[in-house]
Design a protein around this motif. Structure first.
Motif, PDB file in Angstrom:
ATOM      1  N   GLY A  33       0.814  -1.330  -0.020  1.00 51.19           N
ATOM      2  CA  GLY A  33       0.009  -0.015  -0.081  1.00 51.19           C
ATOM      3  C   GLY A  33       0.864   1.229  -0.085  1.00 51.19           C
ATOM      4  N   VAL A  34       1.999   1.240   0.893  1.00 47.07           N
ATOM      5  CA  VAL A  34       2.757   2.536   0.693  1.00 47.07           C
ATOM      6  C   VAL A  34       3.625   2.714  -0.586  1.00 47.07           C
ATOM      7  N   ILE A  35       4.015   1.485  -1.097  1.00 50.28           N
ATOM      8  CA  ILE A  35       4.577   1.688  -2.469  1.00 50.28           C
ATOM      9  C   ILE A  35       3.525   2.240  -3.584  1.00 50.28           C
ATOM     10  N   GLY A  36       2.554   1.637  -3.526  1.00 50.22           N
ATOM     11  CA  GLY A  36       1.438   1.908  -4.367  1.00 50.22           C
ATOM     12  C   GLY A  36       1.073   3.496  -4.251  1.00 50.22           C
ATOM     13  N   ALA A  37       0.806   4.032  -3.097  1.00 54.96           N
ATOM     14  CA  ALA A  37       0.599   5.498  -2.948  1.00 54.96           C
ATOM     15  C   ALA A  37       1.833   6.176  -3.416  1.00 54.96           C
ATOM     16  N   ALA A  38       3.109   5.657  -2.889  1.00 50.75           N
ATOM     17  CA  ALA A  38       4.179   6.484  -3.556  1.00 50.75           C
ATOM     18  C   ALA A  38       4.310   6.527  -4.882  1.00 50.75           C
ATOM     19  N   LEU A  39       4.028   5.589  -5.615  1.00 50.51           N
ATOM     20  CA  LEU A  39       3.971   5.762  -7.129  1.00 50.51           C
ATOM     21  C   LEU A  39       3.089   6.513  -7.951  1.00 50.51           C
ATOM     22  N   GLY A  69       3.777   4.663 -13.971  1.00 48.66           N
ATOM     23  CA  GLY A  69       3.925   4.586 -12.572  1.00 48.66           C
ATOM     24  C   GLY A  69       2.555   4.823 -11.906  1.00 48.66           C
ATOM     25  N   GLY A  70       1.400   5.392 -12.541  1.00 42.97           N
ATOM     26  CA  GLY A  70      -0.019   5.540 -11.952  1.00 42.97           C
ATOM     27  C   GLY A  70      -0.441   4.203 -11.980  1.00 42.97           C
ATOM     28  N   MET A  71      -0.318   3.490 -13.177  1.00 47.20           N
ATOM     29  CA  MET A  71      -0.783   2.195 -13.227  1.00 47.20           C
ATOM     30  C   MET A  71      -0.247   1.128 -12.421  1.00 47.20           C
ATOM     31  N   ALA A  72       1.078   1.257 -12.253  1.00 46.45           N
ATOM     32  CA  ALA A  72       1.682   0.254 -11.190  1.00 46.45           C
ATOM     33  C   ALA A  72       1.375   0.624  -9.891  1.00 46.45           C
ATOM     34  N   GLY A  73       1.154   1.694  -9.675  1.00 45.86           N
ATOM     35  CA  GLY A  73       0.776   2.279  -8.140  1.00 45.86           C
ATOM     36  C   GLY A  73      -0.773   1.611  -7.760  1.00 45.86           C
ATOM     37  N   ILE A  74      -1.633   1.824  -8.501  1.00 44.64           N
ATOM     38  CA  ILE A  74      -3.016   1.476  -8.718  1.00 44.64           C
ATOM     39  C   ILE A  74      -2.920  -0.068  -8.584  1.00 44.64           C
ATOM     40  N   ALA A  75      -1.989  -0.840  -9.080  1.00 42.08           N
ATOM     41  CA  ALA A  75      -1.914  -2.304  -9.024  1.00 42.08           C
ATOM     42  C   ALA A  75      -1.257  -2.811  -7.891  1.00 42.08           C
ATOM     43  N   PHE A  76      -0.578  -1.807  -7.251  1.00 43.82           N
ATOM     44  CA  PHE A  76       0.184  -2.218  -5.914  1.00 43.82           C
ATOM     45  C   PHE A  76      -0.899  -1.933  -4.798  1.00 43.82           C
ATOM     46  N   ALA A  80      -2.830  -4.742  -2.282  1.00 46.32           N
ATOM     47  CA  ALA A  80      -2.675  -4.533  -0.842  1.00 46.32           C
ATOM     48  C   ALA A  80      -3.928  -4.670  -0.054  1.00 46.32           C
ATOM     49  N   VAL A  81      -5.184  -4.779  -0.669  1.00 45.81           N
ATOM     50  CA  VAL A  81      -6.561  -4.965   0.001  1.00 45.81           C
ATOM     51  C   VAL A  81      -6.674  -6.306   0.614  1.00 45.81           C
ATOM     52  N   ARG A  82      -6.952  -6.369   1.854  1.00 47.10           N
ATOM     53  CA  ARG A  82      -7.145  -7.798   2.427  1.00 47.10           C
ATOM     54  C   ARG A  82      -8.210  -8.624   1.924  1.00 47.10           C
ATOM     55  N   PRO A  83      -8.061  -9.945   1.461  1.00 44.35           N
ATOM     56  CA  PRO A  83      -8.853 -10.734   0.752  1.00 44.35           C
ATOM     57  C   PRO A  83     -10.117 -11.106   1.943  1.00 44.35           C
ATOM     58  N   ASN A  84     -11.370 -11.500   1.277  1.00 42.90           N
ATOM     59  CA  ASN A  84     -12.438 -11.884   2.473  1.00 42.90           C
ATOM     60  C   ASN A  84     -12.125 -12.935   3.079  1.00 42.90           C
ATOM     61  N   ALA A  85     -12.710 -13.091   4.258  1.00 43.45           N
ATOM     62  CA  ALA A  85     -12.403 -14.349   4.957  1.00 43.45           C
ATOM     63  C   ALA A  85     -13.189 -15.433   4.347  1.00 43.45           C
ATOM     64  N   PRO A  86     -12.558 -16.733   4.625  1.00 41.80           N
ATOM     65  CA  PRO A  86     -13.331 -17.595   4.197  1.00 41.80           C
ATOM     66  C   PRO A  86     -14.843 -17.972   4.630  1.00 41.80           C
ATOM     67  N   ARG A  87     -15.548 -18.607   4.206  1.00 42.19           N
ATOM     68  CA  ARG A  87     -16.996 -19.015   4.741  1.00 42.19           C
ATOM     69  C   ARG A  87     -16.635 -20.303   5.352  1.00 42.19           C
ATOM     70  N   VAL A  88     -17.548 -20.558   6.457  1.00 35.11           N
ATOM     71  CA  VAL A  88     -17.494 -22.040   6.978  1.00 35.11           C
ATOM     72  C   VAL A  88     -18.686 -22.786   6.650  1.00 35.11           C
ATOM     73  N   GLU A  89     -18.539 -23.942   5.870  1.00 37.02           N
ATOM     74  CA  GLU A  89     -19.656 -24.787   5.848  1.00 37.02           C
ATOM     75  C   GLU A  89     -19.757 -26.105   6.557  1.00 37.02           C
ATOM     76  N   ILE A  90     -20.851 -26.359   7.361  1.00 40.02           N
ATOM     77  CA  ILE A  90     -20.827 -27.467   8.247  1.00 40.02           C
ATOM     78  C   ILE A  90     -21.605 -28.383   7.472  1.00 40.02           C
TER      79      ILE A  90
END
Length: 162
Positions: A33-39, A69-76, A80-90
């Motif tokens: 996230g820091v690298i992406g914002a810096a770019l 640089g802008g496209m690479a920053g957006i990709a970074f 950096a976004v946290r993935p969704n937590a997995p769902r539990v199936e019982i």
């Protein structure tokens, strides 16, 4: 619980998936996230720099560097976004617990553990904690329906875990 394995049918149990307490992933996402914002800031600052040369041959280079640089920053930033937590199936019919991650129509089973392979099960009121291989917390569920909770507890007793 129902006999279907579709997670949409498990309305009576509110799964609370366990999250890993691994600080390495969090630090990596923070660094990305820091690298992406810096770019992105560098790409914008390239045009706002005082005393910059505005000759035509340098404008093309500035444009190319700022777009890349802008496209690479957006990709970074996106990585950096946290993935969704997995769902539990019982599944009380197949006697197994599954951790499933879905994205759109895609469905990935991250982990599957039968009731026989659970190392420990803790039943405290309406809360049931299921501990998987290597004593890791696999799932913690809170049943709001007595019938669903009784079905889960009965399936765990049949498997010899309670």
């Amino acid at each position: 619980m129902t006999s279907a394995t579709n997670a949409a049918d498990f309305k009576a149990i509110a799964p609370q998936p366990a999250r890993m307490l691994d600080g390495g992933r969090m630090l990596l996402r923070g660094a990305l996230g820091v690298i992406g914002a810096a770019l992105i800031l560098t790409a914008v600052g390239l045009w706002l720099a005082p005393g910059a040369d505005w000759s035509q041959d340098l404008l093309l280079i500035k444009l190319l560097v700022s777009v890349i640089g802008g496209m690479a920053g957006i990709a970074f930033l996106q990585s950096a976004v946290r993935p969704n937590a997995p769902r539990v199936e019982i599944d009380t019919i197949r006697h197994e617990v599954r951790l499933v991650r879905t994205r759109g129509r895609d469905r990935w089973v991250l982990d599957r553990c039968s009731f026989q392979d659970l190392t420990r099960v803790e039943n405290c009121g309406a809360h049931v904690q299921l501990w998987g291989r290597n004593d890791t917390l696999l799932a913690e569920v809170a049943a709001s329906d007595r019938v669903a909770h009784r079905s889960l507890v009965t399936a765990l007793r049949v498997a010899g875990k309670l």
